[in-house]
Scaffold this motif. Structure first.
Motif, PDB file in Angstrom:
ATOM      1  N   THR A 152      26.623  18.500  11.582  1.00 16.89           N
ATOM      2  CA  THR A 152      27.425  19.656  11.532  1.00 16.89           C
ATOM      3  C   THR A 152      27.899  20.224  12.725  1.00 16.89           C
ATOM      4  O   THR A 152      27.034  20.374  13.891  1.00 16.89           O
ATOM      5  N   ASP A 153      29.109  20.816  13.178  1.00 21.14           N
ATOM      6  CA  ASP A 153      29.510  21.410  14.309  1.00 21.14           C
ATOM      7  C   ASP A 153      28.576  22.758  14.578  1.00 21.14           C
ATOM      8  O   ASP A 153      28.277  23.275  13.759  1.00 21.14           O
ATOM      9  N   ASP A 154      28.422  23.061  16.190  1.00 20.63           N
ATOM     10  CA  ASP A 154      27.614  23.978  16.533  1.00 20.63           C
ATOM     11  C   ASP A 154      28.046  25.370  15.932  1.00 20.63           C
ATOM     12  O   ASP A 154      27.047  26.076  15.536  1.00 20.63           O
ATOM     13  N   ALA A 155      29.182  25.699  15.549  1.00 20.97           N
ATOM     14  CA  ALA A 155      29.721  26.892  15.284  1.00 20.97           C
ATOM     15  C   ALA A 155      29.341  26.998  13.877  1.00 20.97           C
ATOM     16  O   ALA A 155      28.730  28.359  13.281  1.00 20.97           O
ATOM     17  N   THR A 156      29.271  26.031  12.842  1.00 25.44           N
ATOM     18  CA  THR A 156      28.829  26.186  11.563  1.00 25.44           C
ATOM     19  C   THR A 156      27.386  26.060  11.514  1.00 25.44           C
ATOM     20  O   THR A 156      27.133  26.915  10.476  1.00 25.44           O
ATOM     21  N   CYS A 157      26.675  25.403  12.275  1.00 24.31           N
ATOM     22  CA  CYS A 157      25.419  25.572  12.478  1.00 24.31           C
ATOM     23  C   CYS A 157      25.094  26.792  12.718  1.00 24.31           C
ATOM     24  O   CYS A 157      24.018  27.533  11.969  1.00 24.31           O
ATOM     25  N   ARG A 158      25.449  27.419  13.688  1.00 25.71           N
ATOM     26  CA  ARG A 158      25.039  29.009  13.983  1.00 25.71           C
ATOM     27  C   ARG A 158      25.388  30.015  12.591  1.00 25.71           C
ATOM     28  O   ARG A 158      24.662  30.750  12.390  1.00 25.71           O
ATOM     29  N   ALA A 159      26.444  29.731  12.182  1.00 21.54           N
ATOM     30  CA  ALA A 159      26.855  30.705  11.097  1.00 21.54           C
ATOM     31  C   ALA A 159      25.893  30.375  10.137  1.00 21.54           C
ATOM     32  O   ALA A 159      25.469  31.660   9.428  1.00 21.54           O
ATOM     33  N   HIS A 190      19.364  22.842  18.526  1.00 25.52           N
ATOM     34  CA  HIS A 190      19.257  23.547  17.276  1.00 25.52           C
ATOM     35  C   HIS A 190      17.949  24.568  17.214  1.00 25.52           C
ATOM     36  O   HIS A 190      18.095  25.390  16.744  1.00 25.52           O
ATOM     37  N   MET A 193      19.265  27.387  19.100  1.00 28.69           N
ATOM     38  CA  MET A 193      20.067  28.345  18.017  1.00 28.69           C
ATOM     39  C   MET A 193      19.025  29.197  17.299  1.00 28.69           C
ATOM     40  O   MET A 193      19.469  30.221  17.051  1.00 28.69           O
TER      41      MET A 193
END
Length: 247
Positions: A152-159, A190, A193
Motif C-alpha cells: 500500500t502506498d505511504d499516504a494510504t498507510c498513514r491515513a 511503517h 508511521m
C-alpha cells in the motif's frame, strides 16, 4: 528509537479466535484456541504466579520501571468470540489484555481472509468494543481496513493507521495507544508511521519473548495455537523455546 529496558524476557502472547476449531482441513485452523483450553492456560498462568496484562499494563515492565512475573495478552483482529469466550475467563483470573480491532469492519466479518477460503466469523461490534473496555480490557488498533502495509502506498498507510486509531477512540472515549501490524507485514518506515500517528507500542508476528533493547514499535510475540499443549505453553513462556524461533 525508543527501546525496552526490561532485565528479564517478557512473553507477549498472541491469540486470534477463542472458539472451537472448524473441521479438519479448514484453512488456518491452527489459529483457533478452544474456550476450555484458553481457560486452562489462564488458570495455569495464575497458579504459576504470573499476571496477565494489557499492553498499557505491561508498559512499566517493558520500560524497566517494574519487575515481576508478567505476561502480555493480545488478540488480533477483534473477533466477537473474544468477547463471548475470552472476556469472562480474563475477568475471572483478574487479567487484562489488549485486543487489536479493525475499526472499519466492526460488526462485519474477517473479509480480508475470504479469498484464502478461511471461514468467516463475526467481528466485534461497536457495542462489543465498549463492553470490552468497560469490563477492564483494552482496545488497540489493527488499522481501519486490515490493509497490507507492504503493498500500500505511504499516504494510504498513514491515513488508514490514523483512521483506525481515531475511529476506535470515538467509541471508547479514551486514547488508543497500541498498534498491531496486519498480517505481521511491515517495513521500518511503517513503525515510524505508527509513532507519528501517536501509538506508544506496535506488535509484530516475529516470534520471541521480548528482551531488553527491543524497539518498542517492533515488539515480538509468542503465538498460542490450537495445538499448544500446557507443557509447550509453559516452555513458550518460561524458557528460550520461542526465542530460538526468532528469524
Amino acid at each position: 528509537m525508543n527501546l525496552t529496558h526490561n532485565r528479564k524476557p517478557i512473553p507477549i502472547l498472541v491469540y486470534h479466535q477463542i472458539a472451537e476449531a472448524p473441521p479438519k482441513g479448514s484453512a488456518f485452523r491452527s489459529l483457533y484456541v478452544a474456550p476450555k483450553a484458553f481457560a486452562r492456560q489462564m488458570k495455569w498462568l495464575k497458579l504459576l504466579g504470573y499476571t496477565g496484562l494489557s499492553m498499557s499494563g505491561l508498559g512499566p515492565y517493558l520500560a524497566g520501571e517494574r519487575e515481576g512475573k508478567v505476561v502480555g495478552i493480545t488478540f488480533d483482529d477483534g473477533y466477537q468470540n473474544n468477547v463471548v469466550h475470552a472476556l469472562p475467563i480474563l475477568n475471572a483470573a483478574g487479567f487484562s489484555s489488549t485486543c487489536y480491532a479493525v475499526s472499519g469492519l466492526l460488526g462485519q466479518t474477517n473479509v480480508w481472509d475470504k479469498h484464502l477460503g478461511i471461514a468467516q466469523a463475526p467481528l466485534m461490534t461497536g457495542a462489543d468494543v465498549h463492553e470490552w473496555v468497560a469490563r477492564g480490557q483494552e482496545i488497540g488498533s489493527h488499522t481501519h481496513q486490515h490493509i497490507d502495509l507492504i503493498n500500500t502506498d505511504d499516504a494510504t498507510c498513514r491515513a488508514d493507521m490514523a483512521l483506525g486509531k481515531s475511529a476506535l477512540e470515538a467509541i471508547v472515549g479514551k486514547p488508543v495507544e497500541h498498534f498491531c501490524f496486519p498480517y505481521g507485514r511491515y517495513e521500518v518506515k511503517h513503525a515510524v508511521m505508527a509513532a507519528e500517528a501517536g501509538f506508544v507500542t506496535a506488535t509484530t508476528t516475529q516470534r520471541s519473548r521480548c528482551h531488553g533493547q527491543t524497539n518498542i514499535l517492533q515488539l515480538p510475540r509468542v503465538p498460542v495455537l490450537r495445538s499448544t499443549t500446557l507443557p509447550v505453553f509453559w516452555l513458550k513462556i518460561a524458557t528460550a523455546y520461542e526465542d530460538r524461533r526468532r528469524k
